[in-house]
Every structure is written in structure tokens, then in C-alpha cells.
Design a protein around this motif. Structure first.
Motif, PDB file in Angstrom:
ATOM      1  N   PRO A 145       2.456  -0.124 -15.508  1.00 13.48           N
ATOM      2  CA  PRO A 145       3.329  -0.197 -14.344  1.00 13.48           C
ATOM      3  C   PRO A 145       3.068  -1.447 -13.513  1.00 13.48           C
ATOM      4  N   ASN A 146       3.945  -1.678 -12.554  1.00 10.54           N
ATOM      5  CA  ASN A 146       3.865  -2.862 -11.701  1.00 10.54           C
ATOM      6  C   ASN A 146       3.670  -2.476 -10.246  1.00 10.54           C
ATOM      7  N   VAL A 147       2.708  -3.112  -9.601  1.00  7.73           N
ATOM      8  CA  VAL A 147       2.614  -3.044  -8.150  1.00  7.73           C
ATOM      9  C   VAL A 147       3.790  -3.859  -7.628  1.00  7.73           C
ATOM     10  N   CYS A 148       4.481  -3.338  -6.625  1.00 13.76           N
ATOM     11  CA  CYS A 148       5.659  -4.022  -6.109  1.00 13.76           C
ATOM     12  C   CYS A 148       5.692  -3.987  -4.588  1.00 13.76           C
ATOM     13  N   ALA A 149       6.556  -4.816  -4.040  1.00  7.21           N
ATOM     14  CA  ALA A 149       6.897  -4.781  -2.616  1.00  7.21           C
ATOM     15  C   ALA A 149       5.693  -4.926  -1.688  1.00  7.21           C
ATOM     16  N   GLU A 167       1.697   5.184  14.459  1.00  7.21           N
ATOM     17  CA  GLU A 167       2.788   5.671  13.607  1.00  7.21           C
ATOM     18  C   GLU A 167       3.667   4.544  13.083  1.00  7.21           C
ATOM     19  N   CYS A 168       3.273   3.302  13.325  1.00  2.79           N
ATOM     20  CA  CYS A 168       4.065   2.143  12.924  1.00  2.79           C
ATOM     21  C   CYS A 168       3.582   1.625  11.561  1.00  2.79           C
ATOM     22  N   ILE A 169       4.522   1.437  10.619  1.00  4.19           N
ATOM     23  CA  ILE A 169       4.172   0.873   9.313  1.00  4.19           C
ATOM     24  C   ILE A 169       3.963  -0.624   9.484  1.00  4.19           C
ATOM     25  N   VAL A 170       2.774  -1.095   9.133  1.00  2.00           N
ATOM     26  CA  VAL A 170       2.465  -2.524   9.275  1.00  2.00           C
ATOM     27  C   VAL A 170       2.165  -3.182   7.933  1.00  2.00           C
ATOM     28  N   GLY A 171       2.035  -2.379   6.884  1.00  2.00           N
ATOM     29  CA  GLY A 171       1.797  -2.902   5.548  1.00  2.00           C
ATOM     30  C   GLY A 171       2.131  -1.841   4.525  1.00  2.00           C
ATOM     31  N   GLY A 172       2.431  -2.302   3.323  1.00  2.00           N
ATOM     32  CA  GLY A 172       2.729  -1.322   2.295  1.00  2.00           C
ATOM     33  C   GLY A 172       2.925  -1.953   0.936  1.00  2.00           C
ATOM     34  N   LEU A 173       2.944  -1.104  -0.066  1.00  2.00           N
ATOM     35  CA  LEU A 173       3.244  -1.499  -1.438  1.00  2.00           C
ATOM     36  C   LEU A 173       3.567  -0.249  -2.238  1.00  2.00           C
ATOM     37  N   GLY A 174       4.140  -0.473  -3.400  1.00  2.00           N
ATOM     38  CA  GLY A 174       4.473   0.639  -4.277  1.00  2.00           C
ATOM     39  C   GLY A 174       4.048   0.341  -5.697  1.00  2.00           C
ATOM     40  N   VAL A 175       4.195   1.333  -6.547  1.00  2.00           N
ATOM     41  CA  VAL A 175       3.970   1.166  -7.980  1.00  2.00           C
ATOM     42  C   VAL A 175       5.226   1.685  -8.676  1.00  2.00           C
ATOM     43  N   ILE A 176       5.798   0.850  -9.529  1.00  2.00           N
ATOM     44  CA  ILE A 176       7.009   1.210 -10.266  1.00  2.00           C
ATOM     45  C   ILE A 176       6.837   0.816 -11.727  1.00  2.00           C
ATOM     46  N   GLU A 177       7.751   1.247 -12.554  1.00  2.00           N
ATOM     47  CA  GLU A 177       7.706   0.935 -13.983  1.00  2.00           C
ATOM     48  C   GLU A 177       7.785  -0.574 -14.230  1.00  2.00           C
ATOM     49  N   ILE A 210      -2.900  -2.284 -14.632  1.00  2.00           N
ATOM     50  CA  ILE A 210      -1.676  -2.378 -13.851  1.00  2.00           C
ATOM     51  C   ILE A 210      -1.360  -3.861 -13.649  1.00  2.00           C
ATOM     52  N   TYR A 211      -0.116  -4.143 -13.350  1.00  2.00           N
ATOM     53  CA  TYR A 211       0.373  -5.511 -13.289  1.00  2.00           C
ATOM     54  C   TYR A 211       1.099  -5.762 -11.976  1.00  2.00           C
ATOM     55  N   LEU A 212       1.280  -7.033 -11.664  1.00  2.00           N
ATOM     56  CA  LEU A 212       2.158  -7.415 -10.561  1.00  2.00           C
ATOM     57  C   LEU A 212       2.683  -8.814 -10.808  1.00  2.00           C
ATOM     58  N   ILE A 213       3.864  -9.084 -10.245  1.00  2.00           N
ATOM     59  CA  ILE A 213       4.409 -10.435 -10.316  1.00  2.00           C
ATOM     60  C   ILE A 213       4.431 -11.010  -8.902  1.00  2.00           C
ATOM     61  N   THR A 214       4.239 -12.330  -8.833  1.00  2.00           N
ATOM     62  CA  THR A 214       4.178 -12.992  -7.536  1.00  2.00           C
ATOM     63  C   THR A 214       4.373 -14.485  -7.705  1.00  2.00           C
ATOM     64  N   ASP A 215       4.785 -15.116  -6.635  1.00  2.00           N
ATOM     65  CA  ASP A 215       4.812 -16.573  -6.637  1.00  2.00           C
ATOM     66  C   ASP A 215       3.607 -17.140  -5.885  1.00  2.00           C
ATOM     67  N   HIS A 216       2.731 -16.243  -5.420  1.00  2.44           N
ATOM     68  CA  HIS A 216       1.503 -16.683  -4.745  1.00  2.44           C
ATOM     69  C   HIS A 216       0.470 -17.135  -5.775  1.00  2.44           C
ATOM     70  N   GLU A 217      -0.263 -18.160  -5.427  1.00  2.00           N
ATOM     71  CA  GLU A 217      -1.395 -18.592  -6.256  1.00  2.00           C
ATOM     72  C   GLU A 217      -2.664 -18.419  -5.439  1.00  2.00           C
ATOM     73  N   SER A 218      -3.683 -17.872  -6.025  1.00  4.19           N
ATOM     74  CA  SER A 218      -5.033 -17.713  -5.475  1.00  4.19           C
ATOM     75  C   SER A 218      -5.199 -16.538  -4.521  1.00  4.19           C
ATOM     76  N   PHE A 219      -4.134 -15.863  -4.113  1.00  5.56           N
ATOM     77  CA  PHE A 219      -4.284 -14.719  -3.210  1.00  5.56           C
ATOM     78  C   PHE A 219      -4.841 -13.505  -3.946  1.00  5.56           C
ATOM     79  N   TYR A 220      -4.193 -13.115  -5.022  1.00  8.17           N
ATOM     80  CA  TYR A 220      -4.558 -11.869  -5.699  1.00  8.17           C
ATOM     81  C   TYR A 220      -5.894 -11.954  -6.431  1.00  8.17           C
ATOM     82  N   GLU A 221      -6.288 -13.163  -6.822  1.00 11.78           N
ATOM     83  CA  GLU A 221      -7.590 -13.327  -7.484  1.00 11.78           C
ATOM     84  C   GLU A 221      -8.733 -12.829  -6.597  1.00 11.78           C
ATOM     85  N   ARG A 222      -8.576 -12.948  -5.305  1.00 12.74           N
ATOM     86  CA  ARG A 222      -9.612 -12.490  -4.366  1.00 12.74           C
ATOM     87  C   ARG A 222      -9.872 -10.994  -4.487  1.00 12.74           C
TER      88      ARG A 222
END
Length: 150
Positions: free
Chosen positions: A78-82, A57-67, A114-126
Motif C-alpha cells: 500500500p501507499n502512504v498518501c496525503a 479538536e483542530c486537525i493540524v496534520g494527517g496522512l492516510g494509507v491507500i492501495e 509500505i510505499y509513498l510517492i513524493t517530489d520531496h528530496e531528503s525529507f523522508y530519509e530522516r
């Protein structure tokens, strides 16, 4: 590898308050803002949802989708967020699984790209995301990387 449960907030609406508090703790965005977005999703006012990974019952990961995730390109939505995974649960594929779930869910509803913003490089490409452009945060001078999933 441990087994986790992946759910949308619609599948477990009783987690709304807990999830809003969890995301607020991670990102410092007001809890009320999360609750407002979650209510709109739970009331079918939007298909932009909230996705969680649970260890029991413990949240260990998550994300949302917002405008819009607080950037100047209001046309890229929309943007994947958080996107967040608890430190002790990282490197187990949780974020990748959540990203895969959200992409499939949005596509099943005809919401693409869909879109997302991040300061990570090379993570999301995977996970099939492509660098699109640099965007400016609403209250920042710095530019941030914008990714797209088609």
C-alpha cells in the motif's frame, strides 16, 4: 514544545467528515473519495487507515494509507498518501511522528513494506524511508520519486 494528540480515525470516528473535508482542502482530491476510503477503514473492510494530529479538536496534520496513490506501479502497495502538516505547525516533528505511527501500525498488522510517492528530496530519509525508483503519475508525463519503508 507543544503537546499534540495523535489518533487513528477508528479512535475518533466522529472526525470522519471533518477529516475528509480537511484532506480535500489540502490535496483537491474529491471529498467523496476520502469518505469512501475512510468508511472502508471504519467498517473494517481494510486495515489501510487514516491518522491525524490534533491540537485540541483542530486537525493540524494527517496522512492516510491507500492501495495506490495515483501512479503506474500498481504492484507497489500500500501507499502512504496525503501527508500534510499545516504551515504554522511545521518543523515540530508532526509529520515524522505520523510517519512513525503509520509504519508501526502497518507492521503490527503484518503489512510491510509500505510505499509513498513524493517530489520531496531528503525529507523522508530522516524517518527511515529509502528511495526505491521513479514512477509515473496516472495522469502525468512527469516522473515522481517512490520511497519504501521495509
Amino acid at each position: 514544545m507543544k503537546e499534540y494528540t495523535y489518533v487513528t480515525l477508528r479512535q475518533k470516528p466522529e472526525l470522519k467528515e471533518k477529516a475528509a473535508a480537511w484532506f480535500h482542502e489540502k490535496w483537491k482530491v474529491p471529498q467523496e473519495a476520502y469518505l469512501e476510503c475512510m468508511e472502508a477503514y471504519l467498517n473494517y473492510e481494510t486495515e489501510y487507515g487514516w491518522y491525524l494530529c490534533l491540537d485540541r479538536e483542530c486537525i493540524v496534520g494527517g496522512l492516510g494509507v491507500i492501495e495506490n496513490d495515483f501512479h503506474d506501479r500498481k504492484d507497489l502497495k500500500p501507499n502512504v498518501c496525503a501527508v500534510y502538516t499545516e504551515k504554522e505547525y511545521r518543523c515540530q516533528g508532526i509529520a515524522g511522528q505520523l510517519l512513525d505511527i503509520v509504519v508501526k501500525d502497518m507492521k503490527s498488522k503484518g503489512i510491510t513494506p509500505i510505499y509513498l510517492i513524493t517530489d520531496h528530496e531528503s525529507f523522508y530519509e530522516r524517518y527511515g524511508w529509502e528511495f526505491l525508483c521513479m514512477v509515473q503519475g496516472d495522469n502525468e508525463l512527469n516522473m515522481t520519486r517512490m520511497y519504501i519503508h521495509r
